[in-house]
Structure formats: structure tokens, C-alpha cells
Design a protein around this motif. Sequence first.
Motif: not given
Lengths: 68, 217
Positions: B67, B69, B135
Motif C-alpha cells: 500500500n 504510493q 487509494q
Amino acid sequence: MKKFTTTLLMLMLTLQLFAQGEGSAIADTLAGSEKIYVVVTCVAIILIGLLAFLFSIERRLKKLEKKS
Amino acid sequence: MYKSWWKILGAVLVMYSTIAGFLASVPPLPILHQSIRNLYFHVPMWFAMIVLFTISVVQSIKYLSSNNQINDSKAVQSVNAGIIFGILGLVTGAVWARFTWGQAWSFDVKQNFAAIAMLLYFAYLILRNAIDEEQKRAKISAIYNIFAFPMMVVLLFVLPRLSDSLHPGNGGNPGFNAYDLDSRMRMVFYPACLGWILIGYWIYTILFRVSALEKNK
């Protein structure tokens, strides 16, 4: 006159024979010189593509420089 | 990523393959004649594209597990760089086809499927633009990317082999081995592939670094 016509027709016949001797049916300018110009064109395209990429990066960097 | 030895290596290999590609001798071939030298320029484009898309799918998998970025950003930038090489491969292929197969686009299976593979990755970029939330965008596009990659591999390497194609190595045609049995051609072709892959990776790192700077602003 008849003889002349016959000669001309015979000449045309040989011309046709020569045309067949050329091999490939594609007789374009780029196909000349054993098609080396095809390679030149492709290399030029790759260079143009990479240079265009350079310009796009340049534009993005300029924007960043303006902001800072 | 920030070291320069591999960039110099890539530059040297591409320089070598371009010069040797024009000057080294090639076996005499019917129809192709000297245009077989395009092997050193057209084919490495595709190799570079495939390596960049592989990097992208690896980064997408990494994103799903971490997770982070940064992984998402790396995935999208390597697709951007890969698409540059894909388009260059398509255009050089069309020019080559025009003067050896007679038409720029003869609806050869591999040509068609290569175009579809490019569309798959255009769809990836469009999908990203369609989602606003960061996200969610990263997660959905990572999953799409993981599906798109095997599709691309099947389209480029499996399906063309099942039917007749003008490309060598597919259908009833002999593979490249028939051309570059000549070991001199291999001496140029393999460095060309490695060199262009390194240049492609370099382009990807530049894109990633610029986009990282843009995000920090």
C-alpha cells in the motif's frame, strides 16, 4: 513499315522480360538500393520519438522550475 | 536507479549496435535484402516494452502488498515509458512491412495483436484518469495491470503462433534462427536488445523522478 512494327513489338517483348528480371513487384523509392533506406527511415523514426520524449520532459521540468 | 554506470553501458551498447547495425555484414536474403538490419532497431523496441511492462506488473503486486504510493507511481511511469517503445515498435514495423510485405498494415495476426496489447495499456492509463480518489485508483489500476500483463504476453507470444503470420517464428514461418544463424548478426542483435532495454529503464527512472518532484510541489 511492317518490319518496323515487328521490331517494335519484339522490343516490347524483351522489355517485359527485363521487367520480370527485377524480382520484387514493389518498386518504390525506399525499396531502392537493396532497401537500406527502410532501415534509415526506421532509425529516424526512433530518434524522432525519443527527441519528442525529451521535449515533453523538458516542458514538465520548466513547469516545476516556474513553481519553485 | 541513481547510479550512472548502467546508463553509460546502455548508451555504449546502443551506439555500438547502431554503428555495427549499419556497417557489419548481413547474410544475403531475398525480399528483405539490407532491410534485415531493421532487426537491430525494430525488435529491441518490443523487448524494451516487455521489460518495462514487467517492471510495472511487479510494482503493482508490490503496491497491493505494501500500500505504498511510490510503488503505484513506479507502475504507472513504467507503463508510460513502455508505451513510448510500443508505439515506436508499431511504427517502425509498419514502415518495414510497407516495403517487404507490400502494405503498412496487412492485418497480420501479430500486428493486430500488438495493437490490441497497446490498447490494453491505453485502457490502463484511461482507467487511472477516471478515478479521483488516490487509494482507490492505485488499488483498482494495480489489479487491472495484473490482468493486463498476462493478456499482453498471450497476445504477443501465444496466439500469433497458433495461426499463420507473416512475422518469422509464427505460424508456418521459420524463426529468427533462420536469419541470424549467422553468428555475426547475433553479435549485434543481443547487445542491441540489452542496450535498448537499459535506455528504456533510464527513461522510466527519469519519468518517475519528474513525477515524484511534481507530487511534492
